[in-house]
Design an enzyme around this catalytic site. Structure first.
Site: not given
Ligand SMILES: *Cc1c(COP(=O)(O)O)cnc(C)c1O
Length: 377
Positions: A119, A204, A233
């Site tokens: 994700f 990520d 986050k």
């Molecule tokens: C939450 C998340 C995103 C997206 O972040 P947003 O601030 O909601 O755009 C991307 N990658 C990972 C691994 C995430 O947990």
């Protein structure tokens, strides 16, 4: 727009790992706003930094430098062995920046390899690399030249690499997929494969970064050095921020005008992030995530009757023997404990890094009661 399934509760206050709703009822927050509120709700040092910065200067645009953003980039460089930062406002934007940088750096290399189940966000570019077909299908066609491979399988990754690949994009631990930890050695093998193929390794760390897994960054657990890292986050503990970090040889592939953001690197979120990094450091929250995570994982295994508990530090998934995560989260909420049903059979537990042993034990005894009622019906 009606894009969220919301619980019937409205929170009005928070402090540390506790939230209070509009009826005055108190909750132990084992979700932290989906792994965001790293230093706890309204940590006094973060609140003070935000308030003072908001009273001094809120916005000047990126046509001018500002102190907090400059200082934050320096601090992030210090934590990552000299990486350069592009500051933005969210996780998806950090991923967008990484994708553009990978293609800019890659020249004729255009392909991005990402993982099934991964994700990376909801914007069109980030969605293109997200490996969850149900989230993608309604919005196709997406950005092209993206290949997905099974997560945790180095042979599949090796087969996908070739002269057209600009970057491999992975989460060190897949969060939204249900807290999936790859086999030992996967990330270091990915590093070797990227080196062999001339592709960038982009990690990520939007969910795993800033101490959550018991290291400042999850890649440190595996001893790998990525080329590009995305953060968001937990970085400002609730203020909107994202950062795309890259080794200088790569970061300098961006020329002036290649990328930008009106709000990115604004003084207030940057001041919040600086305060968060300082609190994480001063209060020893990286080590705390490790110890609290050990206690919580062991307790969750007991509370859920021997369920499989996976994850690292305070990024935890409880795999239930039955697909009852929604019902368990609902009853827990009623009893004053907040957990996230990330999949039909997985509860995700990501409390603030400041959670105390007493709070962990109190939450566990509620969750044990919840599972006693839910698990057998
Ligand atoms: C939450 C998340 C995103 C997206 O972040 P947003 O601030 O909601 O755009 C991307 N990658 C990972 C691994 C995430 O947990």
């Amino acid at each position: 727009m009606d894009t969220y399934r919301r619980w019937p509760v409205r929170f009005t206050h928070g402090r540390g790992s506790t939230l209070i709703d509009s009826d005055g009822k108190s909750y132990l927050d084992l979700s932290a706003g989906i792994a965001v509120v790293s230093t706890g709700h309204c940590h006094p040092a973060v609140t003070r930094a935000v308030g003072e910065q908001a009273a001094r200067l809120v916005h000047v645009s990126n046509l001018y430098a500002n102190g907090p953003a400059t200082e934050l980039a320096a601090k992030l460089a210090e934590l990552t062995g000299g990486m350069q930062s592009f500051l933005c406002n969210s996780g998806a934007e950090a991923v967008e920046c990484a994708l553009k940088l990978a293609r800019r750096h890659g020249g004729s290399r255009r392909t991005i390899v990402a993982a099934d189940g991964g994700f990376h966000g909801r914007t069109m570019g980030a969605l293109s690399v997200t490996g969850q077909p149900a989230k993608r299908a309604p919005f196709e066609p997406l950005v092209g030249d993206v290949v997905h491979v099974p997560f945790g399988d180095p042979d599949a990754l090796a087969r996908a690499l070739g002269p057209g690949v600009a970057a491999v994009l992975l989460e060190p631990i897949q969060g939204e997929a249900g807290v999936i930890v790859p086999p030992d050695g996967y990330l270091s093998r990915a590093r070797e494969l990227c080196d062999g193929a001339g592709a960038l390794l982009v990690l990520d760390e939007i969910q795993t970064g800033v101490g959550r897994t018991g290291h400042w960054f999850a890649f440190q657990h595996d001893g790998v050095t990525p080329d590009v890292v995305c953060l968001a986050k937990g970085l400002a503990s609730g203020l909107p921020i994202g950062a795309c970090l890259a080794r200088p040889e790569i970061a300098t592939s961006f020329r002036r005008g290649d990328h930008g953001s009106t709000f990115g690197g604004g003084p207030v979120p940057a001041a919040a992030a600086l305060a968060v990094l300082d609190v994480v450091d001063r209060e020893g929250l990286v080590e705390r995530a490790r110890d609290a995570g050990d206690r919580l994982r062991a307790g969750l295994g007991r509370a859920f009757g021997g369920a499989v508990v996976r994850g690292r530090g305070l990024l935890i998934g409880v795999v239930l023997p039955q697909p009852r995560a929604r019902a368990a989260a609902a009853l827990a909420l009623q009893r004053g404990v907040i957990v996230n049903d990330v999949a039909p059979d997985v509860l995700r537990v990501t409390p603030p890094l400041v959670i105390t042993d007493a709070e962990i034990d109190a939450a566990l005894s509620v969750l044990e009661e919840v599972w006693d009622e839910i698990g057998t019906t």
